[in-house]
Scaffold this active site. Structure first.
Site, PDB file in Angstrom:
ATOM      1  N   CYS A  79       0.830  -1.217   0.000  1.00 39.74           N
ATOM      2  CA  CYS A  79       0.000   0.000   0.000  1.00 39.74           C
ATOM      3  C   CYS A  79       0.859   1.260   0.000  1.00 39.74           C
ATOM      4  O   CYS A  79       0.329   2.365  -0.120  1.00 39.74           O
ATOM      5  CB  CYS A  79      -0.940  -0.003   1.189  1.00 39.74           C
ATOM      6  N   CYS A 221     -12.775   0.853   8.927  1.00 45.62           N
ATOM      7  CA  CYS A 221     -11.995   0.345   7.796  1.00 45.62           C
ATOM      8  C   CYS A 221     -12.196   1.231   6.570  1.00 45.62           C
ATOM      9  O   CYS A 221     -13.301   1.685   6.302  1.00 45.62           O
ATOM     10  CB  CYS A 221     -12.452  -1.066   7.422  1.00 45.62           C
ATOM     11  N   LYS A 343      -9.839   6.588   4.886  1.00 42.22           N
ATOM     12  CA  LYS A 343     -11.140   6.201   5.427  1.00 42.22           C
ATOM     13  C   LYS A 343     -12.300   6.734   4.582  1.00 42.22           C
ATOM     14  O   LYS A 343     -13.237   6.007   4.271  1.00 42.22           O
ATOM     15  CB  LYS A 343     -11.261   6.726   6.870  1.00 42.22           C
ATOM     16  N   HIS A 347      -9.060   4.195  -0.872  1.00 42.66           N
ATOM     17  CA  HIS A 347      -7.700   3.658  -0.817  1.00 42.66           C
ATOM     18  C   HIS A 347      -7.453   2.669  -1.960  1.00 42.66           C
ATOM     19  O   HIS A 347      -7.392   1.465  -1.738  1.00 42.66           O
ATOM     20  CB  HIS A 347      -7.495   2.985   0.552  1.00 42.66           C
TER      21      HIS A 347
END
Lengths: 398, 125
Positions: A79, A221, A343, A347
């Site tokens: 990531c 998440c 958030k 992402h």
């Protein structure tokens, strides 16, 4: 950067999303920019191999930008791929190999279902010693959260404060995946379900925020998003060809840590963040207290709490409380994730570091519109691979 | 390469009811699973060791969204256990009562047979 979203890019391939971001980057350069000005392309991309069945993506993007035979390099650090790509671009320019580089990131994730995405992301964890005992990516961060809450006698509500704040910011960001604050979300869901919620916590404590992996719930998440972001890097003495108000990358850092969480002496801190940030601060000649605005890697709420402590903004064990007290909001002492963070903004893993650079560029130029942080002179971006096995930090200034 | 310091030796050990790892002969660090280079000091003087399998829960989570391979394990509790000898390892924590698990709780190694393989798992001790 493109909007980050799970639906609007459904009919596009990764290369098309990347080209869209690159075109916006090029047309936004004050004095104009042609892709062929670049002597190198560095691409952050985690696993289009799994998501799209497409490898060799850096050359692919160079091809689709029409800049062959410029060298093109893909960086894969989970990531943190495009944060790392940004550092490689800086190194390429610092080496003298080129004066101008295109750096970006892309990920097209949404064509896999949640389970497929979970399995793909698990590749960034230890696939021999963690995943085979039942860990998933969310559950690795959940284990960190369990240890953190226990060690500091902290409450899950402190994590929820990160959710609430980042959704407030995301609601103001036209590029964000979720452009609704938690109360608006609660109202929308409540209307469908015949329920009313008195406040954010009333909703976040309800069954509409189910446990994903205790103590983390759904709204702890980040979502699964598609998107791309692109930056143009230029050497100091060349930048004026493109703009009179460049943003300087004043310090860079990158550090590694054990892939498996269990190999670390303390899992309530990401030691790679401490190391990468220390190096970036030193190179830039700034201290944490000089940083007015930061984009940090909040793939899960606990990750933002750890980041604000490991970056030196708040003492250990107090990051969640600081969020709860509004000290990380747009008007707080250090504004964290004004763009909504992972958030709310989303992402698309390989694009995240480059998207942070995009946000910080706008913040430091005073062009961040509704989420502009007052007095943004020095900013920091912080991109994490997996559970901190890679961390990349850049300090940027006007 | 010492055959006792491989992933295969570790997984064979789990199936046989043993948790194995390495001990650095230079700095005395212990680690699990086994590896050829000491992660603390970089020494290659590493000897295989067998751990007693007892330890305490250092972190845990009830994973409500497991991958398809673990759907049949209910409840699925996974965590990190610090072994009595010092090093920590990821494992499943087998229990009917996930609410009773606490950080610091004593557990012991108890491999879970899953088809051909054995999963590193612990139970309350």
């Amino acid at each position: 950067m493109t909007r980050f979203h799970n639906k609007v890019h459904a009919d596009k391939t990764g290369r098309e999303i990347f080209v869209e971001a690159a075109l916006e980057a090029a047309t936004s350069v004050d004095k104009g920019f042609a892709f062929r000005d670049a002597g190198m392309l560095v691409l952050g991309n985690f696993t289009s191999d799994v998501f799209e069945g497409q490898g060799h993506t850096a050359a692919l993007m160079a091809d689709w930008l029409g800049i062959n035979p410029v060298p093109a390099l893909r960086v894969e650090d989970a990531c943190a791929s495009s944060g790392a790509a940004l550092n490689v671009g800086v190194l390429a320019i610092a080496s003298g190999m080129t004066d101008v580089a295109i750096v970006g990131g892309v990920e097209k994730m949404s064509q896999l279902n949640t389970e497929g995405v979970t399995d793909a992301l698990a590749l960034a964890a230890d696939n021999v010693y963690e995943i085979p005992v039942g860990f998933t990516f969310p559950s690795i961060y959940a284990a960190i959260a369990s240890a953190y809450l226990h060690k500091y006698n902290a409450r899950w509500e402190e994590l929820a404060a990160v959710t609430i704040k980042n959704h407030v910011n995301g609601a103001l960001n036209p590029k964000a995946h979720f452009q609704a604050d938690i109360m608006a979300t609660a109202k929308r869901i409540g209307e469908k379900q015949g329920r009313t919620f008195t406040n954010e916590m009333d909703f976040l404590n309800s069954e509409f925020n189910p446990v994903v992996s205790s103590p983390l719930r759904l709204f702890d998440c980040c979502p699964v998003s598609d998107g791309a972001a692109v930056a143009v890097l230029a050497a100091d003495d060349v930048a004026k060809r493109y703009t009179d108000t460049p943003i300087h990358i004043a310090g860079i850092g990158q550090a590694s840590d054990t892939i498996a969480l269990h190999s670390r002496p303390d899992i309530t801190t990401l030691s790679a963040t401490v190391k990468a940030a220390g190096d970036a601060y030193r190179m830039a000649g700034v201290k944490p207290r000089d940083v007015r605005v930061a984009d940090v890697h909040d793939c899960f709420t606990i990750a933002e709490v750890l980041a604000t402590e490991d970056l030196g903004f708040f003492p250990r064990g107090t990051g969640g409380k600081a969020a709860e007290e509004g000290r990380t909001s747009l008007k707080g002492e250090v504004s964290i994730n004004p763009d909504g963070g992972l958030k709310a903004k989303g992402h698309p893993v390989g694009a995240t570091g480059a998207a942070m650079a995009y946000e910080m560029f706008k913040q430091l130029r005073g062009e961040a519109d509704a989420v502009q942080v007052d007095g943004a002179e020095v900013g920091l971006i912080h991109n994490v691979g997996a559970a901190g096995a890679t961390v990349v930090v850049q300090v940027m200034r006007r | 390469m010492s055959e006792k310091l491989t992933g295969k030796a570790f997984s064979d050990g789990i199936a046989a009811g043993k948790v194995t790892g390495g001990r650095c002969e230079t700095c005395r660090s212990q680690f699990v699973p086994p590896r050829l280079i000491c992660p603390v000091c970089g020494s290659t003087k590493v000897a295989p060791v067998e751990y007693c399998g007892e330890g305490v829960v250092e972190a845990y989570t009830v994973n409500k969204t497991p991958s398809s391979k673990f759907r049949d394990v209910q409840p699925l509790v996974v965590g990190i256990v610090r072994l009595r000898e010092g090093p920590s390892i990821s494992g499943m924590i087998v229990t009917d009562k996930p609410d009773e698990i606490r950080i610091g709780m004593a557990v012991k190694f108890n491999p879970m047979k899953r088809g051909e393989k054995a999963v590193l798992a612990f139970i309350s001790s």
